[in-house]
Design a protein around this motif. Structure first.
Motif, PDB file in Angstrom:
ATOM      1  N   GLU A  23       1.051  -1.148   0.006  1.00 43.35           N
ATOM      2  CA  GLU A  23      -0.015   0.188   0.058  1.00 43.35           C
ATOM      3  C   GLU A  23       0.909   1.110  -0.044  1.00 43.35           C
ATOM      4  O   GLU A  23       2.023   1.189   0.571  1.00 43.35           O
ATOM      5  CB  GLU A  23      -1.043  -0.059   1.306  1.00 43.35           C
ATOM      6  CG  GLU A  23      -1.781  -1.085   1.478  1.00 43.35           C
ATOM      7  CD  GLU A  23      -2.707  -1.065   2.479  1.00 43.35           C
ATOM      8  OE1 GLU A  23      -2.196  -1.198   3.618  1.00 43.35           O
ATOM      9  OE2 GLU A  23      -3.850  -1.042   2.461  1.00 43.35           O
ATOM     10  N   GLN A  40      -6.283  17.473  -0.373  1.00 40.18           N
ATOM     11  CA  GLN A  40      -7.379  16.928  -0.912  1.00 40.18           C
ATOM     12  C   GLN A  40      -8.235  18.294  -1.445  1.00 40.18           C
ATOM     13  O   GLN A  40      -8.807  18.015  -2.592  1.00 40.18           O
ATOM     14  CB  GLN A  40      -8.235  16.417   0.534  1.00 40.18           C
ATOM     15  CG  GLN A  40      -9.515  15.808  -0.117  1.00 40.18           C
ATOM     16  CD  GLN A  40      -9.582  14.774  -1.099  1.00 40.18           C
ATOM     17  OE1 GLN A  40      -8.609  13.871  -0.919  1.00 40.18           O
ATOM     18  NE2 GLN A  40     -10.553  14.736  -1.963  1.00 40.18           N
ATOM     19  N   SER A  51      -9.405  11.438  -6.261  1.00 47.67           N
ATOM     20  CA  SER A  51      -9.110  11.791  -4.940  1.00 47.67           C
ATOM     21  C   SER A  51      -7.953  11.621  -4.348  1.00 47.67           C
ATOM     22  O   SER A  51      -7.149  10.790  -5.065  1.00 47.67           O
ATOM     23  CB  SER A  51     -10.417  11.186  -4.228  1.00 47.67           C
ATOM     24  OG  SER A  51     -10.197   9.713  -4.235  1.00 47.67           O
ATOM     25  N   SER A  53      -7.475   9.213  -2.450  1.00 47.43           N
ATOM     26  CA  SER A  53      -7.236   7.702  -2.222  1.00 47.43           C
ATOM     27  C   SER A  53      -6.852   7.034  -3.537  1.00 47.43           C
ATOM     28  O   SER A  53      -6.346   6.113  -3.491  1.00 47.43           O
ATOM     29  CB  SER A  53      -8.610   7.046  -1.857  1.00 47.43           C
ATOM     30  OG  SER A  53      -9.530   7.592  -2.643  1.00 47.43           O
ATOM     31  N   ASP A  54      -6.815   8.122  -4.603  1.00 45.51           N
ATOM     32  CA  ASP A  54      -6.086   7.372  -5.888  1.00 45.51           C
ATOM     33  C   ASP A  54      -4.696   7.416  -5.689  1.00 45.51           C
ATOM     34  O   ASP A  54      -4.123   6.792  -6.622  1.00 45.51           O
ATOM     35  CB  ASP A  54      -6.798   8.388  -7.047  1.00 45.51           C
ATOM     36  CG  ASP A  54      -8.209   8.105  -7.290  1.00 45.51           C
ATOM     37  OD1 ASP A  54      -8.775   6.791  -7.352  1.00 45.51           O
ATOM     38  OD2 ASP A  54      -8.799   8.993  -7.676  1.00 45.51           O
ATOM     39  N   THR A  57      -3.246   4.830  -0.162  1.00 42.95           N
ATOM     40  CA  THR A  57      -4.502   4.208   0.674  1.00 42.95           C
ATOM     41  C   THR A  57      -4.119   4.651   2.050  1.00 42.95           C
ATOM     42  O   THR A  57      -5.176   4.394   2.639  1.00 42.95           O
ATOM     43  CB  THR A  57      -4.094   2.869   0.470  1.00 42.95           C
ATOM     44  OG1 THR A  57      -2.929   2.314   0.801  1.00 42.95           O
ATOM     45  CG2 THR A  57      -4.688   2.369  -0.917  1.00 42.95           C
ATOM     46  N   LYS A  58      -2.955   5.242   2.436  1.00 44.04           N
ATOM     47  CA  LYS A  58      -2.898   5.379   3.972  1.00 44.04           C
ATOM     48  C   LYS A  58      -2.140   6.610   4.002  1.00 44.04           C
ATOM     49  O   LYS A  58      -1.292   7.318   3.109  1.00 44.04           O
ATOM     50  CB  LYS A  58      -1.999   4.305   4.551  1.00 44.04           C
ATOM     51  CG  LYS A  58      -2.202   2.822   4.619  1.00 44.04           C
ATOM     52  CD  LYS A  58      -3.353   2.958   5.520  1.00 44.04           C
ATOM     53  CE  LYS A  58      -4.228   1.461   5.594  1.00 44.04           C
ATOM     54  NZ  LYS A  58      -5.672   1.337   6.256  1.00 44.04           N
ATOM     55  N   THR A  59      -2.201   7.335   5.088  1.00 42.31           N
ATOM     56  CA  THR A  59      -1.361   8.692   5.420  1.00 42.31           C
ATOM     57  C   THR A  59      -0.736   8.135   6.816  1.00 42.31           C
ATOM     58  O   THR A  59      -1.073   7.590   7.892  1.00 42.31           O
ATOM     59  CB  THR A  59      -2.403   9.872   5.496  1.00 42.31           C
ATOM     60  OG1 THR A  59      -3.254   9.664   6.599  1.00 42.31           O
ATOM     61  CG2 THR A  59      -3.020  10.148   4.420  1.00 42.31           C
ATOM     62  N   GLY A 132      -6.525   5.545   7.439  1.00 42.92           N
ATOM     63  CA  GLY A 132      -7.004   5.507   5.844  1.00 42.92           C
ATOM     64  C   GLY A 132      -7.229   6.874   5.435  1.00 42.92           C
ATOM     65  O   GLY A 132      -7.093   8.081   6.223  1.00 42.92           O
ATOM     66  N   VAL A 133      -6.907   7.060   4.340  1.00 43.09           N
ATOM     67  CA  VAL A 133      -6.923   8.332   3.519  1.00 43.09           C
ATOM     68  C   VAL A 133      -8.104   9.090   3.967  1.00 43.09           C
ATOM     69  O   VAL A 133      -8.021  10.378   4.418  1.00 43.09           O
ATOM     70  CB  VAL A 133      -6.808   8.514   2.110  1.00 43.09           C
ATOM     71  CG1 VAL A 133      -6.989   9.420   1.482  1.00 43.09           C
ATOM     72  CG2 VAL A 133      -5.334   7.806   1.615  1.00 43.09           C
ATOM     73  N   GLU A 134      -9.017   8.578   3.925  1.00 43.38           N
ATOM     74  CA  GLU A 134     -10.480   9.208   4.297  1.00 43.38           C
ATOM     75  C   GLU A 134     -10.651   9.833   5.819  1.00 43.38           C
ATOM     76  O   GLU A 134     -11.053  10.852   6.130  1.00 43.38           O
ATOM     77  CB  GLU A 134     -11.616   8.196   3.913  1.00 43.38           C
ATOM     78  CG  GLU A 134     -12.066   7.827   2.650  1.00 43.38           C
ATOM     79  CD  GLU A 134     -11.205   6.885   2.009  1.00 43.38           C
ATOM     80  OE1 GLU A 134     -10.342   6.006   2.999  1.00 43.38           O
ATOM     81  OE2 GLU A 134     -10.885   6.752   0.740  1.00 43.38           O
TER      82      GLU A 134
END
Length: 161
Positions: A23, A40, A51, A53-54, A57-59, A132-134
């Motif tokens: 990831e 973002q 976005s 997330s493209d 997948t992680k921050t 997670g990015v979100e």
């Protein structure tokens, strides 16, 4: 180049660097409060169907690592009172040590890498704070106690914009 022109190149680069079972992780110091929401927002302003997330997948916000007692327990250094990048650099590398081109993206990445390399256990500690990015861009309040599953195959990449 403009951000709309760079984003497809960045996404392609990220996808080509990451192996199938890995990831991608965006790493930034104070990223939850500044870099990740800013990136973002800038992506959203392009009106492209892309976005954060493209890209990854992680921050990982490294300020969270340095605020944790865990990383300092593996060092001969005391835990500092302040955690901004310049202050951490002086604390770790000595008061006469200064960051060249402070707030220059490349200089900040180099400084952060030098700081992390001073702590051999940083990746173990980092895995505890992956988000997670979100999670990192939706919340305006950083949840320092939030723990994520350990991802030993995460590739840490430094991306500066």
């Amino acid at each position: 180049l403009s951000l709309p022109a760079v984003l497809p190149i960045l996404i392609s680069f990220m996808r080509n660097q990451i192996k199938v079972d890995e990831e991608a992780c965006l790493v930034a110091h104070n990223g939850n409060q500044f870099d990740f929401p800013l990136l973002q927002n800038e992506i959203a302003r392009t009106k492209l169907p892309i976005s954060l997330s493209d890209i990854a997948t992680k921050t990982l916000d490294t300020i969270v690592i340095f605020r944790s007692s865990e990383i300092w327990s593996t060092s001969d250094l005391s835990k500092p009172a302040h955690f901004n990048l310049a202050g951490l650099h002086r604390h770790v590398h000595g008061p006469e040590s200064a960051i060249l081109n402070h707030h220059n993206a490349l200089a900040d990445v180099d400084t952060l890498e030098r700081l992390l390399m001073r702590f051999p256990s940083w990746e173990i500690t980092a895995n505890e704070f992956l988000q997670g990015v979100e999670d990192s861009v939706e919340d305006s309040v950083v949840h320092y106690r939030k723990r994520a599953k350990i991802y030993p195959t995460t590739t840490f990449m430094y991306i500066y914009v």
